[in-house]
Design an enzyme around this catalytic site. Structure first.
Site, mmCIF file in Angstrom:
data_model
loop_
_atom_site.group_PDB
_atom_site.id
_atom_site.type_symbol
_atom_site.label_atom_id
_atom_site.label_comp_id
_atom_site.label_asym_id
_atom_site.label_seq_id
_atom_site.Cartn_x
_atom_site.Cartn_y
_atom_site.Cartn_z
ATOM 1 N N LYS A 11 -7.166 8.159 -1.035
ATOM 2 C CA LYS A 11 -8.402 8.832 -0.455
ATOM 3 C C LYS A 11 -8.891 9.913 -0.994
ATOM 4 C CE LYS A 11 -7.745 6.584 4.038
ATOM 5 N NZ LYS A 11 -6.264 6.132 4.080
ATOM 6 N N LYS A 51 1.084 -1.164 0.034
ATOM 7 C CA LYS A 51 0.024 -0.065 0.087
ATOM 8 C C LYS A 51 0.727 1.053 0.045
ATOM 9 C CE LYS A 51 -2.520 1.711 3.802
ATOM 10 N NZ LYS A 51 -2.675 2.923 3.713
ATOM 11 N N ASP A 57 -12.835 15.450 -3.520
ATOM 12 C CA ASP A 57 -12.630 16.705 -4.197
ATOM 13 C C ASP A 57 -13.926 16.661 -4.886
ATOM 14 O OD1 ASP A 57 -11.959 19.315 -5.228
ATOM 15 O OD2 ASP A 57 -10.036 18.909 -5.059
ATOM 16 N N THR A 81 -11.544 5.379 10.930
ATOM 17 C CA THR A 81 -11.833 4.883 12.363
ATOM 18 C C THR A 81 -11.429 5.770 13.413
ATOM 19 O OG1 THR A 81 -9.764 3.703 11.794
ATOM 20 C CG2 THR A 81 -11.630 2.454 11.848
ATOM 21 N N ASP A 104 -3.225 4.671 -2.042
ATOM 22 C CA ASP A 104 -4.287 4.689 -0.945
ATOM 23 C C ASP A 104 -4.307 6.449 -0.898
ATOM 24 O OD1 ASP A 104 -6.180 4.950 1.137
ATOM 25 O OD2 ASP A 104 -4.676 4.252 2.645
ATOM 26 N N ARG A 162 2.261 -2.094 11.011
ATOM 27 C CA ARG A 162 3.169 -2.236 12.513
ATOM 28 C C ARG A 162 3.544 -3.338 12.987
ATOM 29 N NH1 ARG A 162 0.995 3.148 14.909
ATOM 30 N NH2 ARG A 162 -0.862 2.424 13.823
#
Ligand code: C5P
Length: 239
Positions: free
Chosen positions: A65, A35, A68, A119, A63, A216
């Site tokens: 996102k 990603k 607009d 989230t 990614d 992570r």
């Protein structure tokens, strides 16, 4: 056939070329996709997508996102799809016109994934943003509203938390793609973890996830390759 490792999306949450490519080399063959998010994309530019492709056959999850006015989102998506990412993320927040615009004129093979609700948004923040109580008090209802919007607009899939993926799967049916971040295997400990609404890889897949974003726990492990293998084993146990 899709193997357990193919469910894993590893986020290259890094800003330098060397760091990013080093993780691509280490994890090549152990994860399904890499990603590229805003940090790496802004730091290195779209050339990083070509560079990653030189080191691996794994897919790229871009990614960005996108958020607009509909015309700009559509043009940005088309510009991004020239780099042949497998997935590009688009925000639901601009509404269905924006999602439909992208879905209707998609000349490449890049699939559109709609971001439902980040989230990091909670009840308090949603209220401050002006959401009615119906949705501010019930984030899951908001996620389902956005998932339905994405389905009706013709998106290929959605990104949602592992806690909502079972309900989202019912909403979007078996054919659309569900991607879930916020994944923590039981054996992992992430320092001062900011992910609160977490699920394990096995639970996410059991509940209907097609792909899990897991960073992570793999990146910060002593042996990232081994950590990715353990995640794949856990996914295999759930299939
Ligand atoms: O597994 P880890 O928490 O390190 O993964 C972080 C990655 O997941 C980041 O790239 C972040 O953008 C992404 N992500 C997230 N929570 C979301 C959506 C995406 O952490 N709700």
């Amino acid at each position: 056939m899709k193997e357990p490792k193919d469910y894993i999306i590893f986020p290259l949450d890094l800003s330098t070329y060397d760091q990013a490519i080093s993780y691509v080399e280490t994890l090549d063959g152990h994860v399904g996709l890499f990603k590229v998010g805003l940090e790496l994309f802004i730091a290195q530019g779209p050339e990083i997508l070509k560079a990653i492709r030189n080191f691996t056959d794994a897919g790229i999850f871009l990614d960005l996102k996108l958020h607009d006015i509909p015309a700009t989102v559509k043009r940005a998506f088309m510009a991004a799809s020239l780099y042949l990412p497998q997935f590009v993320t688009v925000h639901c927040n601009e509404g269905d016109e924006s999602l439909r615009g992208v879905a209707e004129e998609n000349p490449g093979n890049s699939k559109i994934l709609a971001i439902t609700v980040l989230t990091s948004l909670n009840q308090e923040k949603l209220k401050r943003l002006g959401y009615s109580r119906e949705y501010a008090d019930n984030v899951s209802a908001l996620v389902l509203l956005k998932a339905r919007m994405a389905r009706e607009a013709g998106c290929h899939g959605v990104v949602c938390s592992g806690l909502e993926v079972a309900a989202v799967r019912k909403e979007i049916g078996p054919d659309m793609i569900a991607v879930t971040p916020g994944i923590r295997p039981a054996w992992t400990v992430v320092d001062q973890d900011d992910q609160k609404r977490i699920v394990t890889p096995a639970d996410a897949v059991r509940n209907g996830s097609d792909y899990i974003v897991i960073g992570r726990p793999i990146r910060d492990a002593k042996d990232p390759q081994d950590a990715a293998k353990r995640v794949a084993e856990e996914i295999a146990s759930a299939l």
